[in-house]
Design an enzyme around this catalytic site. Structure first.
Site, mmCIF file in Angstrom:
data_model
loop_
_atom_site.group_PDB
_atom_site.id
_atom_site.type_symbol
_atom_site.label_atom_id
_atom_site.label_comp_id
_atom_site.label_asym_id
_atom_site.label_seq_id
_atom_site.Cartn_x
_atom_site.Cartn_y
_atom_site.Cartn_z
ATOM 1 N N HIS A 19 42.921 41.376 42.726
ATOM 2 C CA HIS A 19 42.047 41.358 41.555
ATOM 3 C C HIS A 19 42.786 41.784 40.296
ATOM 4 O O HIS A 19 42.716 41.124 39.266
ATOM 5 C CB HIS A 19 40.841 42.267 41.788
ATOM 6 N N GLU A 56 48.979 41.292 34.231
ATOM 7 C CA GLU A 56 49.911 40.173 34.438
ATOM 8 C C GLU A 56 50.885 40.524 35.556
ATOM 9 O O GLU A 56 51.105 41.704 35.797
ATOM 10 C CB GLU A 56 50.683 39.887 33.143
ATOM 11 N N LEU A 81 39.149 42.525 50.417
ATOM 12 C CA LEU A 81 38.461 42.941 51.640
ATOM 13 C C LEU A 81 37.219 42.113 51.942
ATOM 14 O O LEU A 81 36.864 41.932 53.101
ATOM 15 C CB LEU A 81 38.079 44.420 51.569
ATOM 16 N N ALA A 82 36.542 41.609 50.934
ATOM 17 C CA ALA A 82 35.296 40.888 51.160
ATOM 18 C C ALA A 82 35.378 39.482 50.575
ATOM 19 O O ALA A 82 36.142 39.206 49.653
ATOM 20 C CB ALA A 82 34.128 41.652 50.546
ATOM 21 N N GLY A 84 33.895 37.706 48.390
ATOM 22 C CA GLY A 84 33.054 37.686 47.199
ATOM 23 C C GLY A 84 33.335 36.473 46.332
ATOM 24 O O GLY A 84 34.008 35.519 46.741
ATOM 25 N N HIS A 86 35.261 35.976 43.818
ATOM 26 C CA HIS A 86 36.664 35.649 43.547
ATOM 27 C C HIS A 86 37.263 34.825 44.684
ATOM 28 O O HIS A 86 37.977 33.853 44.449
ATOM 29 C CB HIS A 86 37.490 36.916 43.329
#
Length: 127
Positions: A19, A56, A81-82, A84, A86
């Site tokens: 992320h 970046e 981990l999930a 989601g 993203h």
């Protein structure tokens, strides 16, 4: 459906994608993980950390830099981990944009960390 033939000499890259965080140490963990993986993955000529937001290098920038360096086979490992938004929406969109920009580029999006079989066993062994 795209059919792309590759020789054994095709350069390969692995992008460890995360992320991105305002916390520098968190981002450094991903960079360190990519460096550790690079030492073990001899089939990949390039192994990089790349980030979705806040820091970046971005995933798109890193894909483009790899392409300009001659890489035509990229694997994205989502260090999430999930499953989601993203993982489900953003990463596939980035992959599609890269395919659109470079029709001779193969990009594979592998399972996110939380979806790996055996993850629960691994965690339990650490307890």
């Amino acid at each position: 459906m795209r059919t792309i033939l590759y020789s054994r000499n095709t350069m390969k890259a692995l992008l460890v994608v995360a992320h991105g965080s305002r916390r520098v140490q968190s981002n450094q963990e991903v960079v360190t993980l990519a460096a550790q993986m690079a030492k073990q993955l001899t089939d990949y000529q390039h192994v990089h950390a790349a980030f979705l937001e806040l820091v970046e290098p971005s995933i798109s920038t890193t894909i483009e830099e790899c392409y300009q360096a001659g890489v035509r086979d990229i694997t994205l490992y989502p260090h999430f981990l999930a499953e989601g938004t993203h993982v489900v929406n953003d990463l596939p969109r980035i992959v599609e944009q890269a395919h659109s920009a470079h029709n001779d580029l193969q990009i594979k999006l592998i399972q996110h960390l939380g979806g790996f079989p055996g993850l629960a066993d691994f965690i339990c062994k650490q307890l």
